[in-house]
Motif scaffolding. Structure first.
Motif, PDB file in Angstrom:
ATOM      1  N   SER A  13       0.852  -1.196   0.000  1.00  0.00           N
ATOM      2  CA  SER A  13       0.000   0.000   0.000  1.00  0.00           C
ATOM      3  C   SER A  13       0.881   1.237   0.000  1.00  0.00           C
ATOM      4  O   SER A  13       1.815   1.333   0.820  1.00  0.00           O
ATOM      5  N   PRO A  14       0.630   2.206  -0.877  1.00  0.00           N
ATOM      6  CA  PRO A  14       1.395   3.454  -0.860  1.00  0.00           C
ATOM      7  C   PRO A  14       1.221   4.190   0.470  1.00  0.00           C
ATOM      8  O   PRO A  14       0.161   4.127   1.105  1.00  0.00           O
ATOM      9  N   LEU A  15       2.256   4.894   0.858  1.00  0.00           N
ATOM     10  CA  LEU A  15       2.200   5.745   2.057  1.00  0.00           C
ATOM     11  C   LEU A  15       2.105   7.217   1.673  1.00  0.00           C
ATOM     12  O   LEU A  15       2.191   8.091   2.539  1.00  0.00           O
ATOM     13  N   SER A  16       1.952   7.477   0.383  1.00  0.00           N
ATOM     14  CA  SER A  16       1.819   8.854  -0.079  1.00  0.00           C
ATOM     15  C   SER A  16       0.876   8.882  -1.278  1.00  0.00           C
ATOM     16  O   SER A  16       0.633   7.860  -1.924  1.00  0.00           O
ATOM     17  N   ASN A  17       0.352  10.030  -1.557  1.00  0.00           N
ATOM     18  CA  ASN A  17      -0.463  10.198  -2.752  1.00  0.00           C
ATOM     19  C   ASN A  17       0.427  10.400  -3.971  1.00  0.00           C
ATOM     20  O   ASN A  17       1.622  10.661  -3.845  1.00  0.00           O
ATOM     21  N   SER A  18      -0.127  10.259  -5.149  1.00  0.00           N
ATOM     22  CA  SER A  18       0.625  10.374  -6.408  1.00  0.00           C
ATOM     23  C   SER A  18       1.766   9.365  -6.458  1.00  0.00           C
ATOM     24  O   SER A  18       2.869   9.669  -6.900  1.00  0.00           O
ATOM     25  N   PHE A  19       1.499   8.166  -5.988  1.00  0.00           N
ATOM     26  CA  PHE A  19       2.508   7.093  -5.987  1.00  0.00           C
ATOM     27  C   PHE A  19       2.502   6.420  -7.360  1.00  0.00           C
ATOM     28  O   PHE A  19       1.476   5.866  -7.794  1.00  0.00           O
ATOM     29  N   ASP A  20       3.650   6.432  -8.058  1.00  0.00           N
ATOM     30  CA  ASP A  20       3.671   5.852  -9.394  1.00  0.00           C
ATOM     31  C   ASP A  20       4.857   4.937  -9.670  1.00  0.00           C
ATOM     32  O   ASP A  20       4.927   4.320 -10.737  1.00  0.00           O
ATOM     33  N   THR A  21       5.802   4.825  -8.713  1.00  0.00           N
ATOM     34  CA  THR A  21       6.981   3.977  -8.941  1.00  0.00           C
ATOM     35  C   THR A  21       7.272   3.151  -7.697  1.00  0.00           C
ATOM     36  O   THR A  21       7.479   3.702  -6.606  1.00  0.00           O
ATOM     37  N   LEU A  22       7.259   1.850  -7.859  1.00  0.00           N
ATOM     38  CA  LEU A  22       7.572   0.930  -6.768  1.00  0.00           C
ATOM     39  C   LEU A  22       9.046   0.543  -6.865  1.00  0.00           C
ATOM     40  O   LEU A  22       9.512   0.115  -7.929  1.00  0.00           O
ATOM     41  N   ILE A  23       9.758   0.667  -5.776  1.00  0.00           N
ATOM     42  CA  ILE A  23      11.172   0.301  -5.727  1.00  0.00           C
ATOM     43  C   ILE A  23      11.334  -0.879  -4.776  1.00  0.00           C
ATOM     44  O   ILE A  23      10.862  -0.840  -3.636  1.00  0.00           O
ATOM     45  N   LEU A  24      12.007  -1.921  -5.225  1.00  0.00           N
ATOM     46  CA  LEU A  24      12.245  -3.118  -4.417  1.00  0.00           C
ATOM     47  C   LEU A  24      13.729  -3.418  -4.358  1.00  0.00           C
ATOM     48  O   LEU A  24      14.462  -3.177  -5.329  1.00  0.00           O
ATOM     49  N   ASP A  25      14.163  -3.946  -3.214  1.00  0.00           N
ATOM     50  CA  ASP A  25      15.537  -4.428  -3.104  1.00  0.00           C
ATOM     51  C   ASP A  25      15.662  -5.730  -3.878  1.00  0.00           C
ATOM     52  O   ASP A  25      14.848  -6.651  -3.723  1.00  0.00           O
ATOM     53  N   ALA A  26      16.690  -5.834  -4.715  1.00  0.00           N
ATOM     54  CA  ALA A  26      16.890  -7.054  -5.513  1.00  0.00           C
ATOM     55  C   ALA A  26      18.332  -7.079  -6.018  1.00  0.00           C
ATOM     56  O   ALA A  26      18.764  -6.170  -6.731  1.00  0.00           O
TER      57      ALA A  26
ATOM     58  N   THR B 252      15.148  -2.956  -8.121  1.00  0.00           N
ATOM     59  CA  THR B 252      14.267  -3.032  -9.284  1.00  0.00           C
ATOM     60  C   THR B 252      13.223  -1.921  -9.157  1.00  0.00           C
ATOM     61  O   THR B 252      12.609  -1.761  -8.091  1.00  0.00           O
ATOM     62  N   PHE B 253      13.023  -1.165 -10.246  1.00  0.00           N
ATOM     63  CA  PHE B 253      12.105  -0.036 -10.266  1.00  0.00           C
ATOM     64  C   PHE B 253      10.951  -0.386 -11.189  1.00  0.00           C
ATOM     65  O   PHE B 253      11.158  -0.773 -12.353  1.00  0.00           O
ATOM     66  N   ILE B 254       9.730  -0.280 -10.688  1.00  0.00           N
ATOM     67  CA  ILE B 254       8.545  -0.664 -11.448  1.00  0.00           C
ATOM     68  C   ILE B 254       7.659   0.563 -11.624  1.00  0.00           C
ATOM     69  O   ILE B 254       7.193   1.160 -10.637  1.00  0.00           O
ATOM     70  N   LYS B 255       7.465   0.943 -12.883  1.00  0.00           N
ATOM     71  CA  LYS B 255       6.606   2.092 -13.197  1.00  0.00           C
ATOM     72  C   LYS B 255       5.167   1.618 -13.288  1.00  0.00           C
ATOM     73  O   LYS B 255       4.801   0.777 -14.132  1.00  0.00           O
ATOM     74  N   LEU B 256       4.326   2.114 -12.406  1.00  0.00           N
ATOM     75  CA  LEU B 256       2.932   1.691 -12.388  1.00  0.00           C
ATOM     76  C   LEU B 256       2.143   2.332 -13.529  1.00  0.00           C
ATOM     77  O   LEU B 256       2.614   3.290 -14.175  1.00  0.00           O
TER      78      LEU B 256
ATOM     79  N   GLY C   9      -3.059  -7.994 -14.896  1.00  0.00           N
ATOM     80  CA  GLY C   9      -2.945  -8.490 -16.265  1.00  0.00           C
ATOM     81  C   GLY C   9      -2.263  -7.548 -17.221  1.00  0.00           C
ATOM     82  O   GLY C   9      -2.044  -7.903 -18.393  1.00  0.00           O
ATOM     83  N   THR C  10      -1.931  -6.353 -16.777  1.00  0.00           N
ATOM     84  CA  THR C  10      -1.301  -5.358 -17.645  1.00  0.00           C
ATOM     85  C   THR C  10       0.204  -5.354 -17.438  1.00  0.00           C
ATOM     86  O   THR C  10       0.689  -5.307 -16.300  1.00  0.00           O
ATOM     87  N   ASP C  11       0.957  -5.399 -18.541  1.00  0.00           N
ATOM     88  CA  ASP C  11       2.417  -5.328 -18.445  1.00  0.00           C
ATOM     89  C   ASP C  11       2.837  -3.953 -17.948  1.00  0.00           C
ATOM     90  O   ASP C  11       2.302  -2.913 -18.382  1.00  0.00           O
ATOM     91  N   LEU C  12       3.816  -3.950 -17.048  1.00  0.00           N
ATOM     92  CA  LEU C  12       4.364  -2.706 -16.525  1.00  0.00           C
ATOM     93  C   LEU C  12       5.810  -2.556 -16.962  1.00  0.00           C
ATOM     94  O   LEU C  12       6.547  -3.545 -17.096  1.00  0.00           O
ATOM     95  N   ASN C  13       6.222  -1.310 -17.174  1.00  0.00           N
ATOM     96  CA  ASN C  13       7.627  -1.040 -17.475  1.00  0.00           C
ATOM     97  C   ASN C  13       8.452  -1.142 -16.193  1.00  0.00           C
ATOM     98  O   ASN C  13       7.968  -0.821 -15.098  1.00  0.00           O
ATOM     99  N   PHE C  14       9.689  -1.576 -16.338  1.00  0.00           N
ATOM    100  CA  PHE C  14      10.581  -1.686 -15.174  1.00  0.00           C
ATOM    101  C   PHE C  14      12.009  -1.523 -15.643  1.00  0.00           C
ATOM    102  O   PHE C  14      12.320  -1.661 -16.827  1.00  0.00           O
ATOM    103  N   TRP C  15      12.875  -1.194 -14.712  1.00  0.00           N
ATOM    104  CA  TRP C  15      14.308  -1.199 -14.973  1.00  0.00           C
ATOM    105  C   TRP C  15      15.024  -1.637 -13.709  1.00  0.00           C
ATOM    106  O   TRP C  15      14.478  -1.579 -12.607  1.00  0.00           O
TER     107      TRP C  15
END
Length: 820
Positions: free
Chosen positions: A67-80, A104-108, A92-98
């Motif tokens: 769950s986001p802790l802020s509004n306008s949340f659009d990028t999830l960052i995970l340790d990997a 790992t950065f996931i653009k929602l 079901g929708t593909d997301l961009n990531f780098w």
């Protein structure tokens, strides 16, 4: 966790980042995730896993809910780390990531708001260089067990799945794993199902943990195990062992129900529905307290031939205590790791008090204090410690050294002494009830104890937790015959340092004068303090820090008569031990007293200290006493005395030692005999020890002692034996202490047999065990063995473990930097 070694962890703190572009740029230098930058709350991780043991590969699909802790949340960052993501989807929708090396950065697909519940599905492959390890039979090691196991603390679960991998945010987890049908999967929480897949000859295990826990407490173990079950208080106990140990679990797991009963009564009821204990191949440390499922070193596996010289209770009780302190309550950052480790250490002590009595408790406290005051303090000298300014962070109990174990346990013991047993217990229960399933800081613990007891503890925490060091006391007394008073002078002589000052503390004093017994807790506040006590006659015994509740060093010179009285009549085993130690300075005058202790004292450690003092006194006059101790009914005393017989090369001693080596039922006594035969340079010693190296024993104690004896014997043929026994197959499990003993033996011959010794180092450099490779590299550097540089470079370049690679690369640079 129960460490023999501990890595240091550096947590980099970045400012809150403004955009995904700036995040990506900064992330190239390291993970951008930390307690200040985390802008979401992770809820659950669900893993679907399989493994390719031939390529040490993890094939994973992950459902990560947050769950986001802020509004306008659009990028999830995970340790990997060492993870290659192939796709990310949400609904079901593909997301961009780098990806970077750390994250790992996931653009929602759009901006989300605080409190939204989101799940991303990630397909990935991991090639762990830390955090998860593979063991399997091979051409070199055909008898190696198949084992895969994880180790998350400090921040290493990020090597095999993606998450926020610091302890300040908790989540639930589920791990669904498919393995060959001959193997078992052990993980956290409850086993939901096991599906047998006949066509593929595999099994799928579903482990689900609904208890919130920090990410590093998630674990997985795969291997061929026998599982024995027990139950206590409705809790399922799983004892997982290699099949050949299935009929011996009572020796090392058998007191788990009593431990759970004690901790449940003292702290809070055991918080989960299951507790598993599993030994694994070459575990990095003693044990790890993964939630509901502890991982343990194979040194735990011991038969009756190791008892009581090795006690599994130290390890099993420590890791079990972590289920409360570390799992149910978790330090918010590793700066507060003492809230995990000190508590597990001290509650092991309290379990000993409950199960084995006050003498065992006091000896354990004495040993832990001694460890802190000697070995552990070398890792972080007190003059290097600076107190934090206006910051509630422990300066000597954090991640920088192992001090959080022994020093922290001493701090808790002193707090119990200050508050009293009932108030301390009440405070602990209140602390656990208030913060269960939460992350805690030192101030949380302090506030809970103050609220429960109604006492201001700021002075105590400032001195012992947020400060460093310990008092060193010079103590003396005089008896005033005319006024019938004892005047006790106590001077603090410790060096004043930035984090070490004058201590304010209560210390118990006990005075015995004939039939008069005076007990008082004196309050020390100044550098020099004088106390007076009414006493009708000259004291027979004056004791300072009675029962060692306080962490301190005491210099209290006493006469022979005083020490003699203390050795015989002090009801405190620590006082008797210290008297036995001090009497060595009086030489032959002490022999009769010390020998009497060997017959009369009913606590083994007092007898053991008497043996050590007799050895220091030395000479033929102590021979009969040491021989007496070598037949003591406690094999721990026997072990010490048999080692001491190295200094008595009489013919009858040789025969006695040979008999002990061949006939003793205790591995540690056998090993001591091997050492004494070599160190005493007795007739035929080399051949005897060469033969002894064929003996298997608990933790390789016979072989280790044999190499210690060969080193002193000085026969250069020992180098060839060392070359043989640094082979991995002789030291599987138990942290490979045999490798160290063999290498140290070889090192002693370096000056005259350099070529042969370097050959031993080179072989050890290729050992399968990572600590052996590191130690061999260090020895090559110390020996300035530039001829080994090509091999060292090769080993360093091929090194797969992140923890070992920097050490090997550093050794390469040091050898390269040496002048020809």
């Amino acid at each position: 966790m129960f460490f023999s070694y501990k890595r240091k962890l550096t947590v980099c703190i970045f400012l809150l980042l403004i955009s995904a572009v700036s995040i990506k740029a900064q992330s190239e230098k390291g993970s951008v995730l930390n307690p200040l930058t985390r802008n979401y709350d992770q809820k659950n991780v669900k893993l679907f896993l399989s493994f390719n043991a031939d390529s040490n590969e993890v094939i994973g699909r992950e459902e990560f809910t947050f769950s986001p802790l802020s509004n306008s949340f659009d990028t999830l960052i995970l340790d990997a780390k060492t993870i290659k993501v192939s796709s990310v989807k949400m609904n079901g929708t593909d997301l961009n990531f780098w990806q970077t090396k750390e994250n790992t950065f996931i653009k929602l697909d759009k901006n989300y708001r605080r409190g939204d519940s989101l799940t991303v599905e990630i397909n990935y492959t991991a090639f762990p260089t830390d955090g998860l390890f593979f063991f399997k039979p091979s051409k070199e090691f055909p008898t190696m067990r198949y084992n895969i196991w994880s180790q998350g603390e400090d921040t290493d679960n990020r090597y095999w799945y993606l998450a926020y991998d610091l302890p300040d945010d908790k989540l639930t987890s589920e791990i669904i794993t498919t393995v060959p049908d001959t193997l078992t999967v052990i993980s956290n929480g409850k086993l939901i199902f096991v599906n047998e897949n006949e066509n593929s000859r595999t099994k799928t295990f579903d482990w689900k943990c609904d208890y919130p826990h920090s990410n590093y407490l998630t674990s997985i173990i795969i291997g061929d195990y026998a599982t024995l079950k027990d139950y206590v208080r409705g809790v399922e106990l799983d004892y997982n062992v290699p099949r050949e140990w299935a009929d011996k679990t009572d020796l090392f797991y058998g007191r788990t129900p009593q431990m759970i009963e004690f901790y449940s009564n003292y702290i809070a009821p055991y918080p989960y529905n299951r507790y598993a204990q599993t030994t694994v191949q070459d575990f990095e440390y003693g044990g790890m307290e993964n939630i509901t499922a502890t991982t343990l070193n194979m040194r735990l596996l011991e038969g009756e031939s190791a008892i009581p010289n090795y006690k599994p209770d130290d390890l099993t009780a420590h890791e079990l205590a972590h289920q409360w302190f570390g799992d149910l309550l978790t330090c918010k950052t590793f700066d507060h790791i003492w809230l995990n480790e000190s508590f597990a250490t001290y509650f092991t002590d309290l379990y000993y008090l409950h199960q084995f009595g006050k003498d065992e408790f006091k000896f354990l406290r004495y040993s832990e204090n001694l460890l802190y005051l000697t070995d552990e303090i070398k890792e972080q000298p007190l003059d290097s410690i600076k107190a934090y300014q206006n910051n509630f962070i422990p300066v000597e109990l954090g991640e920088t050294a192992n001090k959080c174990y022994e020093r922290g346990a001493a701090v808790l013991n002193m707090l119990r002494f200050e508050l009293g047993d009932k108030a301390f217990k009440k405070g602990i229960q209140s602390y656990v009830e208030q913060y269960q399933y939460k992350d805690v800081t030192t101030e949380d613990f302090k506030n809970a104890m103050e609220k429960s007891t109604g006492k201001n503890l700021s002075w105590f925490f400032n001195e012992w937790v947020y400060g460093a060091g310990y008092p060193e006391f010079n103590v003396s007394y005089k008896y005033d015959e005319q006024n019938k008073k004892v005047y006790l002078t106590v001077e603090q002589v410790q060096k004043q340092l930035p984090a070490v000052g004058i201590f304010n503390m209560h210390v118990p004093v006990e005075i015995t004068a004939g039939k008069n017994l005076i007990k008082e807790n004196i309050h020390i506040t100044q550098k020099t303090n004088t106390f007076d006590f009414d006493c009708p006659q000259k004291p027979d015994m004056v004791l300072f820090n009675k029962n060692i509740p306080d962490l301190c060093v005491v210099n209290f010179p006493k006469s022979f008569d005083e020490l003699s009285y203390q050795l015989q009549y002090d009801d405190d085993i620590i006082g008797r031990m210290e008297a036995a130690d001090s009497l060595a300075a009086f030489g032959e005058n002490s022999i009769a007293l010390l020998k009497r202790v060997l017959v009369r004292d009913d606590f083994y450690a007092v007898r053991l200290h008497a043996v050590q003092s007799l050895e220091k006194i030395g000479g033929d006059s102590v021979f009969s006493a040491i021989m007496l101790a070598a037949n003591d009914n406690d094999s721990r005393v026997q072990e010490e005395a048999v080692k001491a017989l190295a200094k008595f090369p009489q013919k009858d001693v040789e025969n006695f030692l040979k008999d002990k080596l061949s006939d003793s039922e205790n591995d540690y006594v056998k090993g001591a005999a091997a050492f004494a035969i070599g160190a005493g340079k007795m007739q035929g010693a080399f051949d005897i020890l060469k033969k002894a190296l064929n003996l298997d024993s608990h933790r390789n104690i016979v072989r280790r002692y044999a190499f210690d004896g060969l080193k002193i014997l000085g026969d250069p043929r020992a180098v060839q034996l060392a070359e043989k026994y640094v082979d991995y197959k002789y030291s599987i499990g138990g942290m490979h202490l045999l490798d160290v003993a063999a290498l140290n033996c070889a090192k002693s011959f370096l000056s005259n047999h350099r070529k042969e010794v370097i050959t031993v180092y080179n072989k050890a450099l290729q050992n399968y065990y990572w600590r052996t490779r590191i130690y061999a590299a260090k020895l090559l550097v110390d020996a300035k063995a530039k001829d080994s540089l090509p091999l060292l470079k090769k080993i360093a370049s091929e090194e797969q473990r992140d923890i070992a690679k920097p050490e090997l690369e550093s050794a390469v640079k040091k050898l390269e930097g040496l002048k020809n």
